[in-house]
Design a protein around this motif. Structure first.
Motif, PDB file in Angstrom:
ATOM      1  N   SER A   1      20.299  10.440  -1.666  1.00 17.64           N
ATOM      2  CA  SER A   1      20.332   9.789  -2.980  1.00 17.64           C
ATOM      3  C   SER A   1      21.494   8.814  -3.137  1.00 17.64           C
ATOM      4  O   SER A   1      21.306   7.677  -3.593  1.00 17.64           O
ATOM      5  N   GLU A   2      22.708   9.226  -2.796  1.00 18.78           N
ATOM      6  CA  GLU A   2      23.854   8.341  -2.979  1.00 18.78           C
ATOM      7  C   GLU A   2      23.802   7.161  -2.020  1.00 18.78           C
ATOM      8  O   GLU A   2      24.166   6.041  -2.379  1.00 18.78           O
ATOM      9  N   PHE A   3      23.341   7.396  -0.814  1.00 18.59           N
ATOM     10  CA  PHE A   3      23.191   6.290   0.139  1.00 18.59           C
ATOM     11  C   PHE A   3      22.137   5.316  -0.368  1.00 18.59           C
ATOM     12  O   PHE A   3      22.336   4.086  -0.299  1.00 18.59           O
ATOM     13  N   ALA A   4      21.021   5.837  -0.889  1.00 17.96           N
ATOM     14  CA  ALA A   4      19.952   4.976  -1.417  1.00 17.96           C
ATOM     15  C   ALA A   4      20.466   4.133  -2.574  1.00 17.96           C
ATOM     16  O   ALA A   4      20.096   2.956  -2.717  1.00 17.96           O
TER      17      ALA A   4
ATOM     18  N   ASP B   1       0.813  -1.218   0.000  1.00 18.82           N
ATOM     19  CA  ASP B   1       0.000   0.000   0.000  1.00 18.82           C
ATOM     20  C   ASP B   1       0.844   1.266   0.000  1.00 18.82           C
ATOM     21  O   ASP B   1       0.339   2.352   0.269  1.00 18.82           O
ATOM     22  N   GLY B   2       2.160   1.140  -0.290  1.00 20.76           N
ATOM     23  CA  GLY B   2       2.914   2.356  -0.590  1.00 20.76           C
ATOM     24  C   GLY B   2       4.070   2.716   0.304  1.00 20.76           C
ATOM     25  O   GLY B   2       4.681   3.768   0.104  1.00 20.76           O
ATOM     26  N   VAL B   3       4.409   1.926   1.292  1.00 15.75           N
ATOM     27  CA  VAL B   3       5.549   2.248   2.158  1.00 15.75           C
ATOM     28  C   VAL B   3       6.814   1.631   1.577  1.00 15.75           C
ATOM     29  O   VAL B   3       6.835   0.444   1.248  1.00 15.75           O
ATOM     30  N   ALA B   4       7.863   2.438   1.459  1.00 16.80           N
ATOM     31  CA  ALA B   4       9.101   1.959   0.828  1.00 16.80           C
ATOM     32  C   ALA B   4      10.296   2.745   1.346  1.00 16.80           C
ATOM     33  O   ALA B   4      10.154   3.832   1.929  1.00 16.80           O
ATOM     34  N   LEU B   5      11.474   2.196   1.122  1.00 15.68           N
ATOM     35  CA  LEU B   5      12.725   2.943   1.248  1.00 15.68           C
ATOM     36  C   LEU B   5      13.012   3.559  -0.107  1.00 15.68           C
ATOM     37  O   LEU B   5      12.910   2.877  -1.127  1.00 15.68           O
ATOM     38  N   HIS B   6      13.381   4.820  -0.178  1.00 14.38           N
ATOM     39  CA  HIS B   6      13.797   5.419  -1.447  1.00 14.38           C
ATOM     40  C   HIS B   6      14.450   6.773  -1.200  1.00 14.38           C
ATOM     41  O   HIS B   6      14.337   7.351  -0.117  1.00 14.38           O
ATOM     42  N   ALA B   7      15.151   7.276  -2.190  1.00 11.27           N
ATOM     43  CA  ALA B   7      15.755   8.602  -2.097  1.00 11.27           C
ATOM     44  C   ALA B   7      14.653   9.651  -2.037  1.00 11.27           C
ATOM     45  O   ALA B   7      13.642   9.552  -2.744  1.00 11.27           O
ATOM     46  N   GLY B   8      14.846  10.658  -1.186  1.00 15.24           N
ATOM     47  CA  GLY B   8      13.822  11.694  -1.046  1.00 15.24           C
ATOM     48  C   GLY B   8      14.298  12.831  -0.170  1.00 15.24           C
ATOM     49  O   GLY B   8      15.446  12.855   0.295  1.00 15.24           O
ATOM     50  N   GLY B   9      13.402  13.775   0.085  1.00 15.67           N
ATOM     51  CA  GLY B   9      13.727  14.969   0.852  1.00 15.67           C
ATOM     52  C   GLY B   9      14.139  14.661   2.274  1.00 15.67           C
ATOM     53  O   GLY B   9      13.614  13.738   2.908  1.00 15.67           O
ATOM     54  N   LEU B  10      15.083  15.462   2.797  1.00 17.31           N
ATOM     55  CA  LEU B  10      15.658  15.211   4.126  1.00 17.31           C
ATOM     56  C   LEU B  10      15.775  16.525   4.896  1.00 17.31           C
ATOM     57  O   LEU B  10      16.873  17.060   5.092  1.00 17.31           O
TER      58      LEU B  10
END
Length: 337
Positions: free
Chosen positions: A146-149, A123-132
């Protein structure tokens, strides 16, 4: 008029340039000696990783807004994160990676870019690059630099365990983890090993993991050494140090080729962020001799020290009775020999 129509048609037929994907967070790892609590939003530490080292697991602390990455029971990376904001809280519990999509775009939020997506729920929960921004601001996902992801995406496998914990809902050792993993890499269960009783020099339980990759972790602060095989602790021992005292800082070592049966093998230093100059430097016999462990324990460990085994050193506390919320990240990336 015809020329104008021709130009218009050509423009319509030209491919539309894809919208640039934002880059979030630091581009390079912070030094391995950096305390995770000192990382600023978007900063991260990646000591290195190799799938050959054993099973990986990720622990996300909603309370700390940090993610901890363990390989074969030992911390290899840590990052600041941003999780679900009020009304869109990130769920807690044990999850596994259900799907991976390097160039994912959201079907729920205006086609928003979600690079290096690793889905945890359908239903939409994930690990991903995004705002911090330094606080929870997502719609439920775990935002990563982003680079860590990218590095995490390349290191993980489908089905890998991800545990998400919050203070008041999980043991504090999961909320404020240390350099040794508090969870099982296969089930995600709280996996606290019993401390050594007073007067007991070491514990050896190879039957807990009869085969698999071996790693070691040494805490100079707690004067303990731990042995992991296939992500499971199979032994620990009290250690002391010679006249030169314990080595300082966060370092990593690799068993080199050329050892003799029944004798301590040669070791090489591994270059980690902040200590890159140490890469491939041999460890002197004098430095090896600084670490004094029970002879019976050493006799059990020596046959497991094949070329490629990594020993990770920290001067942070790792035992439950000595830890607070501080820890250090260690490296697990063998050098090219």
């Amino acid at each position: 008029m015809k020329a104008s129509v021709l130009v218009l048609v050509c423009c319509l037929l030209m491919p539309v340039a894809a919208e640039a994907v934002p880059f979030w967070g630091a581009k390079q790892s912070s030094p391995a000696d950096t305390q995770p609590a000192a990382l600023k939003p978007g900063e991260w530490i990646w000591g290195g990783d190799s799938k050959a080292m054993g099973p990986m697991a990720v622990l996300v602390s909603l309370t700390e807004q940090r993610a901890y990455v363990y390989r074969n029971g030992v911390l290899v990376a840590v990052s600041t994160v941003s999780t679900g904001k009020p009304g869109h809280e990130t769920p807690t519990g044990v999850f596994t990676i259900l799907q991976k999509d390097k160039d994912h775009h959201s079907s729920k939020y205006n086609n928003a870019a979600m690079p290096y997506q690793e889905r945890l729920t359908w239903d939409g929960v994930a690990l991903h690059a995004g705002g911090l921004p330094g606080y929870p601001e997502s719609h439920g996902c775990v935002h990563l630099p982003s680079e860590f992801a990218r590095r995490l995406f390349d290191s993980t496998n489908m089905g890998m365990v991800v545990v998400i914990a919050r203070s008041g809902e999980a043991p504090e050792r999961l909320v404020h983890p240390t350099a040794i993993s508090p969870i099982s890499a296969t089930t995600g269960a709280d996996d606290e090993a019993a401390p050594l009783p007073a007067g007991e020099a070491f514990r050896w339980q190879p039957e807990k993991a009869p085969e698999g990759v071996v790693s070691l972790l040494m805490s100079t602060a707690d004067r303990r050494i731990f042995v992991y095989r296939n992500g499971v602790e199979i032994g620990r021992a009290r250690i002391e140090f010679g006249a030169a005292g314990p080595p300082q800082g966060t370092h990593a070592y690799l068993v080199a080729a050329g050892g003799q049966p029944g004798r301590m093998p040669p070791w090489l230093r591994i270059g980690i962020p902040g200590h890159e100059e140490e890469a491939r430097q041999p460890v002197s016999p004098q430095d090896v001799a600084r670490v004094i462990a029970p002879g019976a324990f050493v006799a059990q460990v020596l046959p497991l020290l094949s070329p490629g085994v990594v020993l990770l050193q920290t001067d942070a506390h790792v035992l439950p009775e000595t830890t607070g919320v501080k820890t250090q990240v260690l490296n697990a990336d063998p050098p090219t020999l």
